[in-house]
Design a protein around this motif. Sequence first.
Motif, short mmCIF file in Angstrom:
data_model
loop_
_atom_site.label_atom_id
_atom_site.label_comp_id
_atom_site.label_asym_id
_atom_site.label_seq_id
_atom_site.Cartn_x
_atom_site.Cartn_y
_atom_site.Cartn_z
N TRP A 47 -32.88 -1.36 38.63
CA TRP A 47 -32.16 -2.57 38.26
C TRP A 47 -31.38 -3.15 39.44
O TRP A 47 -31.42 -4.36 39.70
CB TRP A 47 -31.22 -2.27 37.10
N LEU A 48 -30.68 -2.28 40.17
CA LEU A 48 -29.91 -2.75 41.33
C LEU A 48 -30.83 -3.34 42.39
O LEU A 48 -30.50 -4.36 43.02
CB LEU A 48 -29.09 -1.59 41.91
N ALA A 49 -31.98 -2.72 42.58
CA ALA A 49 -32.92 -3.24 43.57
C ALA A 49 -33.50 -4.58 43.14
O ALA A 49 -33.68 -5.50 43.96
CB ALA A 49 -34.05 -2.24 43.79
N ALA A 50 -33.77 -4.72 41.84
CA ALA A 50 -34.35 -5.97 41.35
C ALA A 50 -33.35 -7.12 41.40
O ALA A 50 -33.75 -8.29 41.47
CB ALA A 50 -34.85 -5.78 39.92
N ARG A 51 -32.07 -6.82 41.36
CA ARG A 51 -31.06 -7.88 41.40
C ARG A 51 -30.96 -8.56 42.76
O ARG A 51 -30.75 -9.77 42.83
CB ARG A 51 -29.68 -7.30 41.04
N SER A 52 -31.10 -7.78 43.83
CA SER A 52 -30.74 -8.30 45.15
C SER A 52 -31.82 -8.21 46.20
O SER A 52 -31.74 -8.92 47.21
CB SER A 52 -29.48 -7.56 45.66
N PHE A 53 -32.81 -7.36 46.02
CA PHE A 53 -33.77 -7.11 47.08
C PHE A 53 -35.16 -7.61 46.69
O PHE A 53 -35.48 -7.71 45.50
CB PHE A 53 -33.83 -5.62 47.41
N PRO A 54 -35.99 -7.90 47.68
CA PRO A 54 -37.37 -8.34 47.38
C PRO A 54 -38.11 -7.29 46.57
O PRO A 54 -37.90 -6.09 46.75
CB PRO A 54 -37.98 -8.53 48.78
N ARG A 55 -38.97 -7.75 45.69
CA ARG A 55 -39.69 -6.84 44.81
C ARG A 55 -40.59 -5.90 45.60
O ARG A 55 -40.65 -4.70 45.33
CB ARG A 55 -40.54 -7.64 43.81
N ARG A 56 -41.31 -6.43 46.56
CA ARG A 56 -42.26 -5.60 47.30
C ARG A 56 -41.54 -4.53 48.11
O ARG A 56 -41.93 -3.35 48.12
CB ARG A 56 -43.11 -6.47 48.22
N LEU A 57 -40.49 -4.92 48.81
CA LEU A 57 -39.75 -3.95 49.63
C LEU A 57 -39.14 -2.86 48.77
O LEU A 57 -39.15 -1.67 49.13
CB LEU A 57 -38.67 -4.68 50.42
N SER A 58 -38.61 -3.24 47.60
CA SER A 58 -37.99 -2.25 46.71
C SER A 58 -39.03 -1.28 46.17
O SER A 58 -38.81 -0.06 46.16
CB SER A 58 -37.30 -2.97 45.54
N PHE A 59 -40.18 -1.81 45.73
CA PHE A 59 -41.23 -0.93 45.20
C PHE A 59 -41.73 0.02 46.27
O PHE A 59 -41.92 1.23 46.01
CB PHE A 59 -42.38 -1.78 44.65
N ILE A 60 -41.97 -0.49 47.46
CA ILE A 60 -42.49 0.34 48.55
C ILE A 60 -41.52 1.46 48.90
O ILE A 60 -41.91 2.63 49.07
CB ILE A 60 -42.81 -0.53 49.77
N SER A 61 -40.23 1.14 48.99
CA SER A 61 -39.24 2.15 49.36
C SER A 61 -39.15 3.25 48.32
O SER A 61 -39.13 4.45 48.65
CB SER A 61 -37.87 1.48 49.54
N LEU A 62 -39.11 2.88 47.04
CA LEU A 62 -38.98 3.87 45.98
C LEU A 62 -40.25 4.71 45.82
O LEU A 62 -40.18 5.92 45.60
CB LEU A 62 -38.65 3.16 44.66
N ALA A 63 -41.42 4.06 45.94
CA ALA A 63 -42.67 4.81 45.84
C ALA A 63 -42.83 5.79 47.01
O ALA A 63 -43.34 6.91 46.83
CB ALA A 63 -43.86 3.85 45.78
N LEU A 64 -42.42 5.39 48.20
CA LEU A 64 -42.48 6.29 49.35
C LEU A 64 -41.57 7.50 49.16
O LEU A 64 -41.93 8.62 49.54
CB LEU A 64 -42.08 5.54 50.62
N LEU A 65 -40.40 7.29 48.57
CA LEU A 65 -39.49 8.40 48.30
C LEU A 65 -40.15 9.42 47.39
O LEU A 65 -40.10 10.64 47.64
CB LEU A 65 -38.20 7.87 47.67
N GLY A 66 -40.77 8.96 46.32
CA GLY A 66 -41.46 9.88 45.42
C GLY A 66 -42.63 10.58 46.06
O GLY A 66 -42.86 11.77 45.83
N ALA A 67 -43.39 9.86 46.90
CA ALA A 67 -44.56 10.45 47.54
C ALA A 67 -44.17 11.55 48.52
O ALA A 67 -44.78 12.62 48.55
CB ALA A 67 -45.36 9.36 48.25
N LEU A 68 -43.17 11.29 49.34
CA LEU A 68 -42.75 12.29 50.33
C LEU A 68 -42.20 13.55 49.67
O LEU A 68 -42.46 14.66 50.11
CB LEU A 68 -41.70 11.67 51.27
#
Length: 485
Positions: free
Chosen positions: A317-338
Amino acid sequence: MLDQVQNLSTLGSLELVHNLSALGSIPEILPSSLKQEGCKDGWNYSTEYYHSTVVTEFNLVCSDQWKQPLTSLVFFLGGLSGCFISGRISDRFGRKPVLFGSVALVSVFSSAQAFAPSWPVFTALYFMIGLGQLSGYVAVFVLGSETLTGSTRVFFSNLALPFVYVFAIMLLPATAYLVREWRYLSLIMAVPGLACIPLWWLVPESSRWLVSRGRLQDAETLLRSAALENQVEAPRVIFLSSNVERATSEKDESLSFLDLLRTANIRYITLMLWLIWFSCGINYFGLSFNISILSGNPYLNYFLMTVVELPAYAASWLAARSFPRRLSFISLALLGALALLLIQITLHGHPAFTLSLVLLSKFGIVASTGLLYVFTGELFPTVIRNTAMSSSAMFSRVGSSVSSYLLQLAVLSEFLPWIIVGSLSLFSVLLCLFLPETLRQPLPDTIQQMGLVQRFRWPRASTPLPNKSAKDQISAPEIICTTHL
């Protein structure tokens, strides 16, 4: 192995094996060379954690163990079928009938499942539960997204609705711990559906859907009723008259599943999102199935895996409020993958650290999936939004169907399931780079208003869409006062 030892016992060789083992000798009779037979005297199941389950009642073990993943597969295939059917029905007949129809479907067949006399009947009823389960979630998501606007819509999609879902899931291990008979548990899970019956007269239909179907009078009546209930003054003109005739002439236009692949732009966006949703489905449920190999109390592990979704949705929710959708998705998905790829280092030696990595990966996967719901809803137009959301969820269910067999790959390598889940997260990150940005962009109502596929670039900021001529820009009737209502 137990069957092999019993065979040795029946051959009178078990004492010989023990004696040779004590002498440090290799027995001449190898268990692998003996003929295996079933457990003729039945099974005795541990009641340390469970009293009665589907597995223990229908004896889904040994030669019938293949029925366990098949049961999960049938449930997910039900969800897949429900998404395919409900999306088309929702875009044609409305969001509200699909929502309450799905709730009724789950409640009725969950009650019937408590009286299933055999595994085939149980599995058939499980398919029907899957048919309504995801369809209802997608319908309420789309209904809320189209009713609300701006930051309120983001709050509902990324925080309010997921939090309610997570709290309900958190009640499941607590209820299962108190009620350890699976038949009683099925009856209890049917009760919440009864509480939804009075909501039929309280939940309105989507005003955007009414407009997209040319039912402008119904949409205006709905908005003026909302204004009256909220004690605000509705404007004299809610819809701009310049577009009323266009909407009326197009009300009979019925878009189908194939319209998601009609033009090049929507086709590329649809295919990429289908693959991303497929990856997310495998990641989410594959991770859930793999927790069975972790040490510790299964109720506590399941509870922790559910609790971690609360901060994950908050981060989404915090990411969707202020940050670009693509950048937010990529950052969170990379965290889970690593985190998933690091599990293979700590799987045996550090159980507490392994559990922490599993929870961290669950955090990244859930947060990115929560953001994906909003991202997908913003990419597709109103005229086909529910069909697009349902088709995406359908591919997610294809992934979850595959995930029920993911644990079987541990026979080849115990790290292989974790590696596959982590690699698919990286694959979804790569695809997301090509999707158009939707942050602070108006919600499209027609296919022509959709954003354009991006060239390969790191999403540092939202890429402005190219200007379209007035001739090419087809707009739906503008709703003037949705924010205040």
